[in-house]
Every structure is written in structure tokens, then in C-alpha cells.
Motif scaffolding. Structure first.
Motif, mmCIF file in Angstrom:
data_model
loop_
_atom_site.group_PDB
_atom_site.id
_atom_site.type_symbol
_atom_site.label_atom_id
_atom_site.label_comp_id
_atom_site.label_asym_id
_atom_site.label_seq_id
_atom_site.Cartn_x
_atom_site.Cartn_y
_atom_site.Cartn_z
ATOM 1 N N GLY A 84 -7.521 -6.469 7.370
ATOM 2 C CA GLY A 84 -8.965 -6.670 7.422
ATOM 3 C C GLY A 84 -9.704 -5.702 8.319
ATOM 4 N N GLY A 85 -9.530 -4.430 8.111
ATOM 5 C CA GLY A 85 -10.300 -3.448 8.863
ATOM 6 C C GLY A 85 -9.686 -3.023 10.179
ATOM 7 N N ARG A 86 -8.564 -3.622 10.547
ATOM 8 C CA ARG A 86 -7.874 -3.228 11.785
ATOM 9 C C ARG A 86 -6.475 -2.759 11.457
ATOM 10 N N ALA A 87 -6.032 -1.737 12.190
ATOM 11 C CA ALA A 87 -4.683 -1.219 11.982
ATOM 12 C C ALA A 87 -3.978 -1.096 13.323
ATOM 13 N N VAL A 88 -2.769 -1.620 13.409
ATOM 14 C CA VAL A 88 -1.922 -1.375 14.579
ATOM 15 C C VAL A 88 -0.929 -0.299 14.162
ATOM 16 N N LEU A 89 -0.969 0.832 14.847
ATOM 17 C CA LEU A 89 -0.103 1.956 14.483
ATOM 18 C C LEU A 89 1.362 1.664 14.773
ATOM 19 N N GLY A 90 2.240 2.301 14.017
ATOM 20 C CA GLY A 90 3.657 2.233 14.309
ATOM 21 C C GLY A 90 3.995 3.099 15.525
ATOM 22 N N CYS A 91 5.106 2.766 16.152
ATOM 23 C CA CYS A 91 5.633 3.582 17.264
ATOM 24 C C CYS A 91 7.115 3.805 16.935
ATOM 25 N N PRO A 92 7.392 4.815 16.109
ATOM 26 C CA PRO A 92 8.719 4.998 15.520
ATOM 27 C C PRO A 92 9.685 5.729 16.446
ATOM 28 N N PRO A 93 10.946 5.892 16.030
ATOM 29 C CA PRO A 93 11.888 6.704 16.803
ATOM 30 C C PRO A 93 11.340 8.128 16.954
ATOM 31 N N PRO A 94 11.793 8.862 18.003
ATOM 32 C CA PRO A 94 11.231 10.191 18.302
ATOM 33 C C PRO A 94 11.207 11.140 17.103
ATOM 34 N N GLN A 95 12.198 11.048 16.240
ATOM 35 C CA GLN A 95 12.271 11.947 15.074
ATOM 36 C C GLN A 95 11.066 11.796 14.141
ATOM 37 N N ARG A 96 10.380 10.651 14.209
ATOM 38 C CA ARG A 96 9.263 10.411 13.281
ATOM 39 C C ARG A 96 7.898 10.336 13.966
ATOM 40 N N LYS A 97 7.895 10.573 15.286
ATOM 41 C CA LYS A 97 6.638 10.419 16.036
ATOM 42 C C LYS A 97 5.513 11.317 15.520
ATOM 43 N N GLU A 113 -4.395 5.014 -2.459
ATOM 44 C CA GLU A 113 -4.970 6.081 -1.633
ATOM 45 C C GLU A 113 -3.844 7.050 -1.289
ATOM 46 N N TYR A 114 -4.227 8.285 -1.000
ATOM 47 C CA TYR A 114 -3.203 9.315 -0.851
ATOM 48 C C TYR A 114 -3.420 10.183 0.393
ATOM 49 N N LEU A 115 -2.382 10.297 1.201
ATOM 50 C CA LEU A 115 -2.387 11.205 2.354
ATOM 51 C C LEU A 115 -1.262 12.222 2.143
ATOM 52 N N PRO A 116 -1.592 13.502 2.004
ATOM 53 C CA PRO A 116 -0.551 14.513 1.743
ATOM 54 C C PRO A 116 0.475 14.583 2.878
ATOM 55 N N SER A 117 1.723 14.784 2.530
ATOM 56 C CA SER A 117 2.763 14.923 3.556
ATOM 57 C C SER A 117 2.712 16.337 4.133
ATOM 58 N N VAL A 118 3.321 16.512 5.305
ATOM 59 C CA VAL A 118 3.353 17.825 5.956
ATOM 60 C C VAL A 118 4.813 18.252 6.119
ATOM 61 N N PRO A 119 5.085 19.566 6.114
ATOM 62 C CA PRO A 119 6.469 20.065 6.092
ATOM 63 C C PRO A 119 7.322 19.597 7.274
ATOM 64 N N GLN A 120 6.691 19.427 8.435
ATOM 65 C CA GLN A 120 7.491 19.063 9.627
ATOM 66 C C GLN A 120 7.813 17.571 9.711
ATOM 67 N N CYS A 121 7.417 16.798 8.710
ATOM 68 C CA CYS A 121 7.660 15.348 8.726
ATOM 69 C C CYS A 121 8.419 14.931 7.470
ATOM 70 N N PRO A 122 9.759 15.054 7.478
ATOM 71 C CA PRO A 122 10.530 14.835 6.258
ATOM 72 C C PRO A 122 10.602 13.382 5.790
#
Ligand code: ARG
Length: 268
Positions: A75-88, A53-62
């Protein structure tokens, strides 16, 4: 395992900041070469019969090409990441994509590197903490995804994500670099009852463990002939790929794919 993967693209991949020891803003990836590397990785997944599956990248997220950090899915559930501020800024794109695809999406209450620190191994979740993942995420992951969480700590920021130090080959086989984990974690890993493959510091430093295995084919960095040989000896097909450009961001093959395998491994 790893039959369905979410990737982005390397169109906006740059080293704009330094949040791991491999990143150096003075050493930028070559744009064309990075696109080619990423295309080869995706082609290898497709050739292995995996759904991509493909999600296009955006310019502000290197760093968006490294989709593994966006979440961990089961199995149908996702726990999101909570990354460093540079990647939020990456997270809302993934949150929306996952929700639109019908995943039940849970936000992480603490620092969490997503699948970068959460490697599924059957009903176990090998979970890195102490670098990009707060220890308090462990019970959250156990509760939300119904995994038996196995806590592992890497020794330093060279292994800022567990997926640089440990690679799951199948539910019974795990490759790891002994020099990357603390003594307690080594004992934990050795007590799991899975077959372990030791990887040298030299090959691990070249991101050998940042691999994707579906149990039949292993897609991995080509710079690790000894691990490749050990896997071939076990009857696995090994596809080695160049990752020198992605490595400038401190990532490799595993980092560029978020596993979506929807089938729950266990009844809830
Ligand atoms: N530059 C990215 C970062 O430091 C690389 C992430 C690689 N991802 C991984 N799963 N190890 O966040």
C-alpha cells in the motif's frame, strides 16, 4: 493479490558466486534459454491479466532478475531488502525506481531477504527468519507495513528463502512443504486457520512452491504435477512453465517478481 508485479530481465543472469546450495559457478545458465524462460513467465503474467512493470537489469548484478529480494511492498510503502554482500549493488536501483514511482521507501536495518522471506496472506505476513532474514526484522515489518507478522523458520539453507518452502494461494489457502519447516513453525502454520495444502519434498525441491497466485490463476513450475492437480481440483487455473535455467541461480517464478499491489489491505 499479485495484480501488479515488478520484473527485471535475464540479460545479465549468471552464476558468479555461490550464496545458496543450488548455485554452482561451474554450471552456468544458457543465455538464450534463460531469456526465453523469463519471457514466458512475463507473458504468463500478462495473459493472466496482471500489470507488469519493468526495471532493466545491469551487467554488474547477475542476480537482478530475482526482483523479489529487493523489497517487500504494501500500500504505497516499501521496506527494502538487505541481501548478502554479493547482491547489495542491486538495491539502489530498486530504491530509486520505487521512490520515483511514489513509494515511501524504508531501509532495512538488519539482514532481510525482501519478499523472498515475506509472503503476504491477507493481513498476515508469513515471514521467514534464521536464513537470510534477521529475526529483528519482524517487528520492523509489523510496524512499517502494518501486517500481523507470522514468524516461520525453515530447517536449512536449501530453503534459504521462505518462498521455496511456502506458497500463498489466496488469503485463505497456503501450500507448504512440511519437511522444510521446524516444529514450532509447523504448529504456527497449522494454527492460523487457513486451509493448508501439503507439498512433497520432491516437488518442493523442484521449486513447486515458488509460485505466483492471483487467486484465479497460479503461475508455477511445470515440474510439480501433484501440486498442480491439487490446485486444479480447487478450481484454480494452473499455468506450468519451465524454470531449469533460473534454477541454476537457486530461483524460480516467485523470485522473479516483486508484488507492488498498492491498495492497502487495512486502514492505517
Ligand atoms: N541467486 C539468488 C540468491 O541466492 C536467488 C534468489 C531467489 N529469490 C528468491 N526469492 N528465492 O540470492
Amino acid at each position: 493479490m499479485n495484480s501488479e508485479l515488478l520484473v527485471s530481465d535475464a540479460s545479465h543472469f549468471r552464476v558468479d558466486y555461490e550464496i545458496n546450495p543450488y548455485m554452482d559457478t561451474a554450471v552456468q545458465p544458457d543465455a538464450e534459454a534463460t531469456l526465453a524462460e523469463h519471457r514466458a513467465i512475463v507473458a504468463a503474467h500478462l495473459a493472466a491479466g496482471r500489470t507488469v512493470e519493468y526495471l532493466p537489469s545491469v551487467p554488474q548484478c547477475p542476480d537482478m532478475v530475482f526482483t523479489a529480494n529487493a523489497a517487500v511492498v504494501r500500500g504505497g510503502r516499501a521496506v527494502l531488502g538487505c541481501p548478502p554482500p554479493q547482491r547489495k549493488a542491486e538495491i539502489p536501483y530498486f530504491q530509486e525506481w520505487l521512490a520515483n514511482r511514489g513509494f515511501e521507501v524504508v531501509e532495512a536495518p538488519y539482514a532481510f531477504s525482501g519478499q523472498g522471506d515475506a509472503l503476504a496472506c491477507g493481513d498476515l505476513l508469513l515471514t521467514g527468519h534464521g536464513q537470510r532474514t534477521d529475526e529483528r526484522m519482524l517487528p520492523v515489518l509489523a510496524r512499517e507495513l502494518d501486517y500481523e507478522v507470522v514468524p516461520l523458520r525453515t530447517l536449512n539453507s536449501r530453503w534459504y528463502d521462505l518462498d521455496l518452502a511456502v506458497g500463498v494461494i489466496d488469503a485463505d489457502t497456503v501450500a507448504y512443504c512440511p519437511q522444510a519447516l521446524d516444529a514450532t513453525s509447523l504448529r504456527t502454520l497449522r494454527g492460523l486457520g487457513v486451509e493448508l495444502i501439503e507439498v512433497s519434498l520432491e516437488e518442493a525441491t523442484r521449486f513447486a512452491l515458488n509460485l505466483i497466485s492471483d487467486g484465479t490463476t497460479v503461475t508455477m513450475a511445470q515440474a510439480a504435477p501433484r501440486l498442480a492437480a491439487a490446485l486444479r481440483d480447487r478450481g484454480l487455473k494452473v499455468v506450468g512453465l519451465g524454470t531449469s535455467e533460473l534454477a541454476k541461480g537457486g530461483g524460480g517464478i516467485r523470485c522473479t517478481a516483486l508484488t507492488l499491489d498498492r491498495a492497502p489491505a487495512k486502514q492505517r
